[in-house]
Write an enzyme that holds these catalytic residues in place. Sequence first.
Site, PDB file in Angstrom:
ATOM      1  NE  ARG A 226       2.853  -1.830   5.663  1.00 49.65           N
ATOM      2  CZ  ARG A 226       3.483  -2.497   4.683  1.00 49.65           C
ATOM      3  NH1 ARG A 226       4.096  -3.626   4.939  1.00 49.65           N
ATOM      4  NH2 ARG A 226       3.518  -2.016   3.460  1.00 49.65           N
ATOM      5  CG  HIS A 274       9.612  -4.472   5.622  1.00 47.73           C
ATOM      6  ND1 HIS A 274       8.815  -3.418   5.976  1.00 47.73           N
ATOM      7  CD2 HIS A 274       8.950  -5.098   4.605  1.00 47.73           C
ATOM      8  CE1 HIS A 274       7.730  -3.391   5.217  1.00 47.73           C
ATOM      9  NE2 HIS A 274       7.792  -4.421   4.368  1.00 47.73           N
TER      10      HIS A 274
END
Length: 311
Positions: A226, A274
């Site tokens: 993250r 991502h």
Amino acid sequence: MTVNILFAAHEKRWAQYETPLRTALDAIGIDYVLSTSHPPEDVDYIVYAPNSDVQDFTPYTRLKAVLNLWAGVETAVHNPTLKVPFARMVDAEGLTQGMVEWVTGHTLRHHLGMDAHIVNPDHVWTAEAPPVAADRPVGILGLGELGTACGQALAALGFPVSGWARSAKQIDGITAYHGDDGLREILSTSEIVILLLPSTPATENILNAETLSLLPKGAVIINPGRGQLIDDDALIAALDSGQAGHATLDVFRVEPLPPGHPYWAHPKVTVTPHIASETRPPSASRAIAENIRRGEAGEPFLHLVDRDAGY
Ligand code: NAP
């Protein structure tokens, strides 16, 4: 009694999930109605994504569980209206396999120094072989579903792999650490550091100016965990000074990464959007159906989120 299942993820996911979910639910032999629009008071289970329109669970008065399609839960875990069991996604065939492939690929890229030969406009002949994996210590922060699978895959290739988690662990092929001393040990010895921690208050900015300074000079950072795990200014300073050799980043504090963000143009940063791994509808649907089967059989749910720990 009929089990009512609300699919409350983004509309485009319904197109991907409707058929595999029905196939998986048919296989567990329950009488069910799967829909994107049940009256809230009739819903037994919600198949969920944290960016769903459903943010207030209060009207769902007979809800038995919320079953997340994502592994990351940080944007839903502290929702005060979500009071029923909340399970995150563990999907070996999609999420885990994809992450193993992405992490292995990017680790080998840096280990082998592939860039020097892929982009070589001056046609420089540098006859210098890379070291073998046994000479390249790798550290993985986070030894959960994904970190363990990635660590074991890298260990199978011959890398000495250390890992760090919140709890003490014994994992084949990985030297496991925990606690502050463990973090210092793993950072000070790893030439490639992979972040597979969840985003929680305890992990925010785990890579900061102080922890980056522990790394061997020129270490590579790979972050498919993250964006919140990294103090971006500290990382850019470490890259500029040569303390860090490269950062391959798949996740960011703001996504999509805004145009003009310094990461886009930094010569020592690789940005991927991502895409490290994604849930695969057929296997994820089987994971969802298995939890619904468990709920209906009175068995404990799998992969429940720990609300206090935040993951
Ligand atoms: P997981 O199974 O919950 O594992 C999390 C690991 O982090 C566990 O080993 C846990 O320790 C450790 N941890 C948590 N808090 C810690 C702390 N304060 N100090 C030290 N260790 C700590 O999660 P996962 O399925 O492996 O997924 C990890 C993360 O990957 C997700 O949260 C998500 O953010 C990210 N992800 C990214 C993508 C992508 O495409 N980029 C895809 C899927 C997931 P314990 O084992 O002791 O509990």
